[in-house]
Design a protein around this motif. Sequence first.
Motif, PDB file in Angstrom:
ATOM      1  N   GLY A 172      60.446  55.370  26.415  1.00 21.91           N
ATOM      2  CA  GLY A 172      59.816  55.943  25.064  1.00 21.91           C
ATOM      3  C   GLY A 172      60.350  55.249  23.833  1.00 21.91           C
ATOM      4  N   LEU A 173      61.600  54.772  23.885  1.00 24.05           N
ATOM      5  CA  LEU A 173      62.078  53.934  22.718  1.00 24.05           C
ATOM      6  C   LEU A 173      61.458  52.688  22.678  1.00 24.05           C
ATOM      7  CD1 LEU A 173      63.845  53.691  20.134  1.00 24.05           C
ATOM      8  CD2 LEU A 173      65.853  52.972  21.695  1.00 24.05           C
ATOM      9  N   ARG A 174      61.278  52.008  23.717  1.00 20.07           N
ATOM     10  CA  ARG A 174      60.603  50.730  23.972  1.00 20.07           C
ATOM     11  C   ARG A 174      59.320  50.806  23.442  1.00 20.07           C
ATOM     12  NH1 ARG A 174      63.008  46.639  26.870  1.00 20.07           N
ATOM     13  NH2 ARG A 174      64.959  47.057  28.125  1.00 20.07           N
ATOM     14  N   ASP A 225      72.109  59.599  24.006  1.00 20.75           N
ATOM     15  CA  ASP A 225      72.207  58.814  22.819  1.00 20.75           C
ATOM     16  C   ASP A 225      72.842  57.745  22.564  1.00 20.75           C
ATOM     17  OD1 ASP A 225      70.529  61.268  21.705  1.00 20.75           O
ATOM     18  OD2 ASP A 225      72.171  62.273  20.752  1.00 20.75           O
ATOM     19  N   ARG A 226      73.919  57.565  23.569  1.00 20.85           N
ATOM     20  CA  ARG A 226      74.566  56.168  23.454  1.00 20.85           C
ATOM     21  C   ARG A 226      73.689  55.076  23.926  1.00 20.85           C
ATOM     22  NH1 ARG A 226      77.172  53.072  26.287  1.00 20.85           N
ATOM     23  NH2 ARG A 226      76.563  53.757  28.255  1.00 20.85           N
ATOM     24  N   ARG A 227      73.126  55.513  25.103  1.00 25.77           N
ATOM     25  CA  ARG A 227      72.057  54.481  25.430  1.00 25.77           C
ATOM     26  C   ARG A 227      70.997  54.126  24.921  1.00 25.77           C
ATOM     27  NH1 ARG A 227      71.556  55.327  32.148  1.00 25.77           N
ATOM     28  NH2 ARG A 227      73.547  56.190  32.330  1.00 25.77           N
ATOM     29  N   LEU A 228      70.300  55.015  24.064  1.00 29.90           N
ATOM     30  CA  LEU A 228      69.318  55.015  23.210  1.00 29.90           C
ATOM     31  C   LEU A 228      69.890  53.945  22.002  1.00 29.90           C
ATOM     32  CD1 LEU A 228      67.837  58.200  22.800  1.00 29.90           C
ATOM     33  CD2 LEU A 228      66.516  56.331  23.532  1.00 29.90           C
ATOM     34  N   THR A 229      71.074  54.165  21.570  1.00 29.35           N
ATOM     35  CA  THR A 229      71.526  53.410  20.504  1.00 29.35           C
ATOM     36  C   THR A 229      71.786  51.983  20.960  1.00 29.35           C
ATOM     37  OG1 THR A 229      72.648  55.314  19.525  1.00 29.35           O
ATOM     38  CG2 THR A 229      73.379  53.122  18.859  1.00 29.35           C
TER      39      THR A 229
END
Length: 141
Positions: free
Chosen positions: A130-132, A27-31
Amino acid sequence: MLHGPNLNLLGDREPEIYGRITLAEIDRRLTALAAELGVHVETFQSNHEGELIDRIQSARGRISAIVVNAAGYTHTSVALRDALAASGVPVIEVHLSNVHRRERFRHRSLIAGIATGQICGFGVDSYLLGLRAAAALAAGG
Ligand code: DQA
């Protein structure tokens, strides 16, 4: 970002398959990546099918894409698939492991048929990719 059942145990859970990374670190890396991309990410984990569905429904009209690791529900949940399909936004399916080179029952995803795409086998990078993809789709591309 939706995290399904047992992913709260990451770090401890079958590290030979899922590695040592914790959910908090994912979650930290996604944020951090979201900030870099200029998007906002909300993360939610539940071990309960109904809670995941409630979260999808309550996000209607407020979000532009859903990245989901439905974990075990990937292979079983028609209800979760239906909720994702009804969300009206692009869905990106992610998995830490390459589900296609594991047991046969993991080869079938009920989510894949309503997802824009699936990314699996890259550990935490599956989530970041996925976020990209979600950010690009939300921006119209
Ligand atoms: C998983 C793969 C699923 O088959 C499994 O049930 C999980 C994790 C993954 O990220 O590799 O819980 O979704």
